[in-house]
Write an enzyme that holds these catalytic residues in place. Structure first.
Site, mmCIF file in Angstrom:
data_model
loop_
_atom_site.group_PDB
_atom_site.id
_atom_site.type_symbol
_atom_site.label_atom_id
_atom_site.label_comp_id
_atom_site.label_asym_id
_atom_site.label_seq_id
_atom_site.Cartn_x
_atom_site.Cartn_y
_atom_site.Cartn_z
ATOM 1 N N GLU A 195 3.947 5.957 -10.728
ATOM 2 C CA GLU A 195 2.573 6.246 -10.272
ATOM 3 C C GLU A 195 2.450 7.641 -9.684
ATOM 4 O O GLU A 195 1.527 8.393 -10.008
ATOM 5 C CB GLU A 195 2.147 5.217 -9.225
ATOM 6 C CG GLU A 195 0.767 5.523 -8.661
ATOM 7 C CD GLU A 195 0.250 4.470 -7.712
ATOM 8 O OE1 GLU A 195 0.978 3.508 -7.411
ATOM 9 O OE2 GLU A 195 -0.917 4.595 -7.282
ATOM 10 N N ASP A 224 5.617 1.199 -9.850
ATOM 11 C CA ASP A 224 4.680 1.394 -8.747
ATOM 12 C C ASP A 224 5.495 1.295 -7.467
ATOM 13 O O ASP A 224 5.883 0.203 -7.063
ATOM 14 C CB ASP A 224 3.576 0.314 -8.779
ATOM 15 C CG ASP A 224 2.442 0.655 -7.818
ATOM 16 O OD1 ASP A 224 1.321 0.134 -8.012
ATOM 17 O OD2 ASP A 224 2.669 1.429 -6.872
ATOM 18 N N ILE A 282 4.869 1.754 -4.253
ATOM 19 C CA ILE A 282 4.201 0.919 -3.244
ATOM 20 C C ILE A 282 2.876 0.479 -3.844
ATOM 21 O O ILE A 282 1.983 1.303 -4.073
ATOM 22 C CB ILE A 282 3.940 1.674 -1.924
ATOM 23 C CG1 ILE A 282 5.252 2.099 -1.265
ATOM 24 C CG2 ILE A 282 3.133 0.783 -0.971
ATOM 25 C CD1 ILE A 282 5.060 2.767 0.091
ATOM 26 N N ASP A 283 2.785 -0.826 -4.144
ATOM 27 C CA ASP A 283 1.499 -1.352 -4.622
ATOM 28 C C ASP A 283 0.810 -2.013 -3.429
ATOM 29 O O ASP A 283 1.354 -2.944 -2.840
ATOM 30 C CB ASP A 283 1.709 -2.362 -5.748
ATOM 31 C CG ASP A 283 0.367 -2.793 -6.296
ATOM 32 O OD1 ASP A 283 -0.434 -1.913 -6.655
ATOM 33 O OD2 ASP A 283 0.103 -4.009 -6.340
ATOM 34 N N THR A 332 -0.995 0.452 -1.226
ATOM 35 C CA THR A 332 -0.792 1.539 -0.263
ATOM 36 C C THR A 332 -1.825 1.494 0.859
ATOM 37 O O THR A 332 -1.486 1.723 2.035
ATOM 38 C CB THR A 332 -0.860 2.903 -0.968
ATOM 39 O OG1 THR A 332 0.225 3.002 -1.903
ATOM 40 C CG2 THR A 332 -0.766 4.048 0.012
ATOM 41 N N ASP A 356 0.606 -1.123 -12.398
ATOM 42 C CA ASP A 356 0.154 -2.340 -11.720
ATOM 43 C C ASP A 356 0.314 -3.575 -12.607
ATOM 44 O O ASP A 356 0.448 -4.691 -12.120
ATOM 45 C CB ASP A 356 -1.337 -2.215 -11.346
ATOM 46 C CG ASP A 356 -1.600 -1.158 -10.299
ATOM 47 O OD1 ASP A 356 -2.495 -0.321 -10.520
ATOM 48 O OD2 ASP A 356 -0.906 -1.167 -9.262
HETATM 49 O O1 LIG Z 1 -2.478 2.548 -5.393
HETATM 50 P P1 LIG Z 1 -1.741 1.246 -5.281
HETATM 51 O O2 LIG Z 1 -0.404 1.315 -5.942
HETATM 52 O O3 LIG Z 1 -1.747 0.722 -3.902
HETATM 53 O O4 LIG Z 1 -2.528 0.216 -6.239
HETATM 54 C C1 LIG Z 1 -3.795 -0.330 -5.920
HETATM 55 C C2 LIG Z 1 -4.889 0.612 -6.407
HETATM 56 O O5 LIG Z 1 -4.826 1.815 -5.690
HETATM 57 C C3 LIG Z 1 -6.254 -0.022 -6.193
HETATM 58 O O6 LIG Z 1 -7.252 0.849 -6.713
HETATM 59 C C4 LIG Z 1 -6.343 -1.327 -6.922
HETATM 60 O O7 LIG Z 1 -7.577 -1.889 -6.711
HETATM 61 C C5 LIG Z 1 -5.273 -2.273 -6.474
HETATM 62 O O8 LIG Z 1 -5.455 -2.628 -5.146
HETATM 63 C C6 LIG Z 1 -3.896 -1.646 -6.653
HETATM 64 O O9 LIG Z 1 -2.924 -2.538 -6.190
HETATM 65 MG MG LIG Z 2 1.157 2.421 -5.771
HETATM 66 MG MG LIG Z 3 -0.664 -0.109 -7.570
#
Ligand SMILES: O=P(O)(O)O[C@H]1[C@H](O)[C@@H](O)[C@H](O)[C@H](O)[C@@H]1O
Ligand SMILES: [Mg+2]
Ligand SMILES: [Mg+2]
Length: 314
Positions: A106, A126, A128-129, A131, A256
């Site tokens: 990412e 990813d 950190i999913d 964030t 994701d």
């Molecule tokens: O940027 P990270 O890796 O935290 O991923 C999230 C996305 O940013 C959000 O738009 C999306 O809606 C999701 O929440 C997604 O998990």
């Molecule tokens: Mg992320």
């Molecule tokens: Mg993500």
């Protein structure tokens, strides 16, 4: 079928290590068996040897510390130094072991890296999913690592950093959470379904009108409810575990979707494009469900939101 189990076990160790402060924990018995069946690799010694260095910045350590927060595509698309450090940890560790493999991360993509699936073994990461959750110390944060060969998703690993639980799925070998086999919900009636979604990064009035219209139609189907947890990967893991019947989103990315798609499929669910066509990993949209009936019921209610593609620049 080629045996990528050795790569999967390395991904398990990297995800655990990136997500927790303690030393690398081995998988539970049955999960280990599922990961390494048919392979003579001595995993845990070799893997712990690879990661036996003390320089890891890990998520659950950093969550209560001061964070340097910035934004990317929109003011709500947040990123921290920990996102970068964890992605660097994962990719540098994997690249050392698999120098010919390719990587889609990412934060590398945000810095201009290409999102290109080819026939080459490709890791889709990813770091950190969730964030935004991480910034607020809201306990829904994951590390997600998917792996594809010849454009086919082979396995996925998702580590829940707050619960310390590990979701894994390997094509043809089932899906697990900490060694317990996962099965999706067999519910086919929308009126008895719990549906999950995520908001995405766009917040302009036109996008919010379509997003809220979609949610209104889903709620009015009717369904038992809609939930937004703030992490696409952990929400998709709830579909895989049977805790939710369906998921839809416009605006997420290939990192994701990749790992979670394998986990859901191996738990008996379906993952597809919002048009009902087969999943297009780079399309930034997805519908996933325990049953095809729920998937069909959801996608019929959706109006599209255009986020472009991850591989726009190809
Ligand atoms: O940027 P990270 O890796 O935290 O991923 C999230 C996305 O940013 C959000 O738009 C999306 O809606 C999701 O929440 C997604 O998990
Ligand atoms: Mg992320
Ligand atoms: Mg993500």
């Amino acid at each position: 079928m080629e045996d990528w189990s050795e790569c999967l076990d390395v991904a398990v160790q990297v995800a655990r290590r990136a997500g927790q402060p303690s030393s690398v924990r081995s998988c539970s018995g049955s999960q280990s068996a599922a990961l390494v069946s048919g392979s003579s690799w001595v995993f845990h010694f070799e893997v712990s040897h690879i990661f036996n260095v003390g320089r890891f910045q890990v998520v659950s350590c950093a969550v209560n510390q001061e964070k340097q927060v910035s934004s990317k595509s929109t003011p709500t698309d947040l990123v921290t130094e920990t996102d970068h450090q964890v992605e660097e940890l994962i990719i540098s560790t994997l690249r050392q072991k698999y120098p010919t493999h390719r990587f889609i991360g990412e934060e590398s993509a945000a810095a201009g890296g290409r999102c290109e699936l080819s026939d080459a073994p490709t890791w889709i990461i990813d770091p950190i999913d969730g964030t935004c959750n991480f910034v607020h110390s809201f306990p829904m944060v994951a590390v997600s690592i998917g792996f594809a060969v010849r454009r086919e998703l082979e396995f996925g690993v998702i580590y829940h950093c707050f619960e310390g639980t590990l979701f894994t799925g390997r094509r043809g070998h089932g899906a697990f959470c900490d060694g317990v086999r996962l099965h999706v919900s067999r519910e086919s009636e929308m009126s008895k379904a719990l549906i999950l979604t995520e908001i995405g990064a766009k917040r302009d009035p036109a996008t919010l009108d379509v997003f809220l219209g979609n949610m209104r139609r889903i709620l009015s189907a009717p369904t038992h409810g809609v939930r937004i947890v703030g992490s696409s990967t952990l929400a998709l893991c709830q579909v895989a575990s049977g805790a939710a019947e369906g998921y839809y989103q416009y605006g997420l990315h290939c990192w994701d979707i990749a790992a979670a798609a394998v986990i859901i499929r191996e738990a008996g669910g379906c993952v597809m494009d919002t048009t009902g066509a087969p999943l297009d990993l780079m399309s930034r949209r997805v519908v996933a469900a325990g049953t095809p009936e729920i998937a069909e019921s959801v996608l019929k209610l959706l109006q599209p939101i255009d986020y472009g593609r991850d591989d726009n620049d190809l």
